[in-house]
Design a protein around this motif. Sequence first.
Motif, PDB file in Angstrom:
ATOM      1  N   GLY A  71       0.789  -0.975   0.082  1.00  0.00           N
ATOM      2  CA  GLY A  71       0.003  -0.027   0.135  1.00  0.00           C
ATOM      3  C   GLY A  71       1.033   1.313   0.005  1.00  0.00           C
ATOM      4  O   GLY A  71       2.134   1.116  -0.072  1.00  0.00           O
ATOM      5  N   PRO A  72       0.102   2.425  -0.097  1.00  0.00           N
ATOM      6  CA  PRO A  72       0.897   3.753  -0.068  1.00  0.00           C
ATOM      7  C   PRO A  72       1.890   4.084   0.999  1.00  0.00           C
ATOM      8  O   PRO A  72       2.710   4.644   0.763  1.00  0.00           O
ATOM      9  CB  PRO A  72      -0.011   4.809  -0.411  1.00  0.00           C
ATOM     10  N   ASN A  73       1.356   3.662   2.116  1.00  0.00           N
ATOM     11  CA  ASN A  73       2.369   3.680   3.192  1.00  0.00           C
ATOM     12  C   ASN A  73       3.055   2.461   3.755  1.00  0.00           C
ATOM     13  O   ASN A  73       3.721   2.457   4.870  1.00  0.00           O
ATOM     14  CB  ASN A  73       1.507   3.897   4.546  1.00  0.00           C
ATOM     15  N   GLY A  74       3.246   1.450   2.884  1.00  0.00           N
ATOM     16  CA  GLY A  74       3.993   0.363   2.864  1.00  0.00           C
ATOM     17  C   GLY A  74       5.485   0.373   2.872  1.00  0.00           C
ATOM     18  O   GLY A  74       6.152   1.404   2.809  1.00  0.00           O
ATOM     19  N   TRP A  75       5.960  -0.759   2.291  1.00  0.00           N
ATOM     20  CA  TRP A  75       7.378  -0.660   2.195  1.00  0.00           C
ATOM     21  C   TRP A  75       8.101   0.402   1.057  1.00  0.00           C
ATOM     22  O   TRP A  75       7.291   0.815   0.228  1.00  0.00           O
ATOM     23  CB  TRP A  75       7.825  -2.075   1.739  1.00  0.00           C
ATOM     24  N   ASP A  76       9.422   0.572   1.427  1.00  0.00           N
ATOM     25  CA  ASP A  76       9.828   1.487   0.176  1.00  0.00           C
ATOM     26  C   ASP A  76      11.472   1.169   0.304  1.00  0.00           C
ATOM     27  O   ASP A  76      11.911   0.220   0.682  1.00  0.00           O
ATOM     28  CB  ASP A  76       9.626   3.028   0.650  1.00  0.00           C
ATOM     29  N   ASP A  77      12.401   2.211  -0.225  1.00  0.00           N
ATOM     30  CA  ASP A  77      13.830   1.747  -0.230  1.00  0.00           C
ATOM     31  C   ASP A  77      14.401   1.615   1.014  1.00  0.00           C
ATOM     32  O   ASP A  77      15.640   1.235   1.142  1.00  0.00           O
ATOM     33  CB  ASP A  77      14.378   2.784  -1.223  1.00  0.00           C
ATOM     34  N   GLU A  78      13.739   2.180   2.181  1.00  0.00           N
ATOM     35  CA  GLU A  78      14.502   2.368   3.170  1.00  0.00           C
ATOM     36  C   GLU A  78      13.974   1.275   4.058  1.00  0.00           C
ATOM     37  O   GLU A  78      14.610   0.775   5.285  1.00  0.00           O
ATOM     38  CB  GLU A  78      14.452   3.751   3.803  1.00  0.00           C
ATOM     39  N   THR A  79      12.811   0.781   4.202  1.00  0.00           N
ATOM     40  CA  THR A  79      12.021  -0.152   5.101  1.00  0.00           C
ATOM     41  C   THR A  79      11.289  -0.961   4.097  1.00  0.00           C
ATOM     42  O   THR A  79      10.473  -0.796   3.455  1.00  0.00           O
ATOM     43  CB  THR A  79      11.409   0.766   6.028  1.00  0.00           C
ATOM     44  N   GLY A  80      11.758  -2.182   4.377  1.00  0.00           N
ATOM     45  CA  GLY A  80      10.991  -3.376   3.716  1.00  0.00           C
ATOM     46  C   GLY A  80      11.302  -4.571   4.484  1.00  0.00           C
ATOM     47  O   GLY A  80      10.921  -4.721   5.783  1.00  0.00           O
ATOM     48  N   TYR A  81      11.245  -5.749   3.861  1.00  0.00           N
ATOM     49  CA  TYR A  81      11.295  -7.102   4.307  1.00  0.00           C
ATOM     50  C   TYR A  81      12.636  -7.083   5.200  1.00  0.00           C
ATOM     51  O   TYR A  81      13.744  -6.712   4.741  1.00  0.00           O
ATOM     52  CB  TYR A  81      11.541  -8.189   3.602  1.00  0.00           C
ATOM     53  N   GLY A  82      12.617  -7.287   6.533  1.00  0.00           N
ATOM     54  CA  GLY A  82      13.664  -7.145   7.381  1.00  0.00           C
ATOM     55  C   GLY A  82      13.935  -5.904   8.007  1.00  0.00           C
ATOM     56  O   GLY A  82      14.926  -5.519   8.252  1.00  0.00           O
ATOM     57  N   ALA A  83      12.998  -4.891   7.937  1.00  0.00           N
ATOM     58  CA  ALA A  83      12.908  -3.554   8.409  1.00  0.00           C
ATOM     59  C   ALA A  83      14.099  -2.972   7.298  1.00  0.00           C
ATOM     60  O   ALA A  83      13.737  -3.026   6.005  1.00  0.00           O
ATOM     61  CB  ALA A  83      13.319  -3.588   9.746  1.00  0.00           C
ATOM     62  N   SER A  84      15.174  -2.362   8.142  1.00  0.00           N
ATOM     63  CA  SER A  84      16.192  -1.626   7.156  1.00  0.00           C
ATOM     64  C   SER A  84      17.162  -2.463   6.577  1.00  0.00           C
ATOM     65  O   SER A  84      17.919  -1.818   5.615  1.00  0.00           O
ATOM     66  CB  SER A  84      16.878  -0.771   8.095  1.00  0.00           C
ATOM     67  N   GLU A  85      16.895  -3.887   6.633  1.00  0.00           N
ATOM     68  CA  GLU A  85      17.709  -4.781   5.577  1.00  0.00           C
ATOM     69  C   GLU A  85      17.037  -4.706   4.483  1.00  0.00           C
ATOM     70  O   GLU A  85      17.905  -4.939   3.492  1.00  0.00           O
ATOM     71  CB  GLU A  85      17.335  -6.183   6.350  1.00  0.00           C
ATOM     72  N   VAL A  86      16.064  -4.667   4.045  1.00  0.00           N
ATOM     73  CA  VAL A  86      15.178  -4.274   3.032  1.00  0.00           C
ATOM     74  C   VAL A  86      15.600  -5.646   1.917  1.00  0.00           C
ATOM     75  O   VAL A  86      16.049  -5.420   1.005  1.00  0.00           O
ATOM     76  CB  VAL A  86      15.583  -3.079   2.143  1.00  0.00           C
ATOM     77  N   GLY A  87      15.407  -6.659   2.477  1.00  0.00           N
ATOM     78  CA  GLY A  87      15.685  -7.875   1.765  1.00  0.00           C
ATOM     79  C   GLY A  87      14.673  -8.178   0.433  1.00  0.00           C
ATOM     80  O   GLY A  87      13.579  -7.848   0.766  1.00  0.00           O
ATOM     81  N   LYS A  88      15.236  -8.807  -0.491  1.00  0.00           N
ATOM     82  CA  LYS A  88      14.603  -9.048  -1.508  1.00  0.00           C
ATOM     83  C   LYS A  88      14.372 -10.603  -2.133  1.00  0.00           C
ATOM     84  O   LYS A  88      14.669 -11.002  -3.087  1.00  0.00           O
ATOM     85  CB  LYS A  88      14.949  -8.427  -2.630  1.00  0.00           C
ATOM     86  N   PRO A  89      13.920 -11.354  -1.110  1.00  0.00           N
ATOM     87  CA  PRO A  89      13.748 -12.803  -1.622  1.00  0.00           C
ATOM     88  C   PRO A  89      12.387 -12.896  -2.256  1.00  0.00           C
ATOM     89  O   PRO A  89      12.014 -12.032  -2.637  1.00  0.00           O
ATOM     90  CB  PRO A  89      13.417 -13.528  -0.243  1.00  0.00           C
ATOM     91  N   ALA A  90      12.092 -14.204  -2.890  1.00  0.00           N
ATOM     92  CA  ALA A  90      10.835 -14.321  -3.561  1.00  0.00           C
ATOM     93  C   ALA A  90       9.800 -14.311  -2.471  1.00  0.00           C
ATOM     94  O   ALA A  90       9.915 -14.652  -1.366  1.00  0.00           O
ATOM     95  CB  ALA A  90      10.733 -15.692  -4.397  1.00  0.00           C
ATOM     96  N   PHE A  91       8.343 -13.664  -2.867  1.00  0.00           N
ATOM     97  CA  PHE A  91       7.500 -13.556  -2.015  1.00  0.00           C
ATOM     98  C   PHE A  91       6.162 -14.244  -2.632  1.00  0.00           C
ATOM     99  O   PHE A  91       5.897 -14.274  -3.985  1.00  0.00           O
ATOM    100  CB  PHE A  91       7.030 -12.016  -1.798  1.00  0.00           C
ATOM    101  N   VAL A  92       5.735 -15.134  -1.679  1.00  0.00           N
ATOM    102  CA  VAL A  92       4.379 -15.812  -2.142  1.00  0.00           C
ATOM    103  C   VAL A  92       3.130 -15.339  -1.220  1.00  0.00           C
ATOM    104  O   VAL A  92       3.234 -15.493  -0.118  1.00  0.00           O
ATOM    105  CB  VAL A  92       4.731 -17.292  -1.991  1.00  0.00           C
TER     106      VAL A  92
END
Length: 204
Positions: A71-92
């Motif tokens: 959503g518009p207030n969700g993940w971005d370049d600084e906070t994502g999967y793993g918080a500030s780690e911003v991991g990019k595994p496959a998502f199901v």
Amino acid sequence: MTRIVADISVSLDGFVTGPDPGPDNGLGTGGEALHTWAFSDDPDDRRLLREGTARSGAVVLGRRLFDIVDGPNGWDDETGYGASEVGKPAFVVVTSAPPAAVRLADLDWTFVTTGLPDAVTAARQRAEAASSDRGEDLDVVIMGGGATVGSAVATGLVDALTLHLAPVVLGAGTPLFTGGTPRTLVQRTVTVTSTATHLTYDVC
């Protein structure tokens, strides 16, 4: 070997959100306290978050959680999967129907409409492929929401359960467990930090 690991933050009274969670208030009222550990400077918190993100070959989440992070207030370049780690595994994503559009189009999304077991199977395939590519064992991580994690544990889909026990009593919200099949847990690790108690169990 790829394991299925359920990983979620929970309050002392068993809630994974505060009251009244919604698209613009994903953790509910007061629920931000559940994730204080993920943004702390405690070295053990940072290590656990970094290690957990790095071991994630694929991640399973429910549709409500997807709608929040995408959503518009969700993940971005600084906070994502793993918080500030911003991991990019496959998502199901487990869902009754795929979304019409995805904001976070740079992430690898798969939408499974045939239930949680099939989503876990798809995630295992992605994690095993990632393990082969990287030459190390990676896990499937079921990150939530609460209903998805609770169902996965209750139906025997989970090999290990990691709980980040936050020092807060929310009083109401989304419960992690609402009954179901009894499960025996074998405690494997306990790490106490300034912001949480991190618990890992094997699920029998």
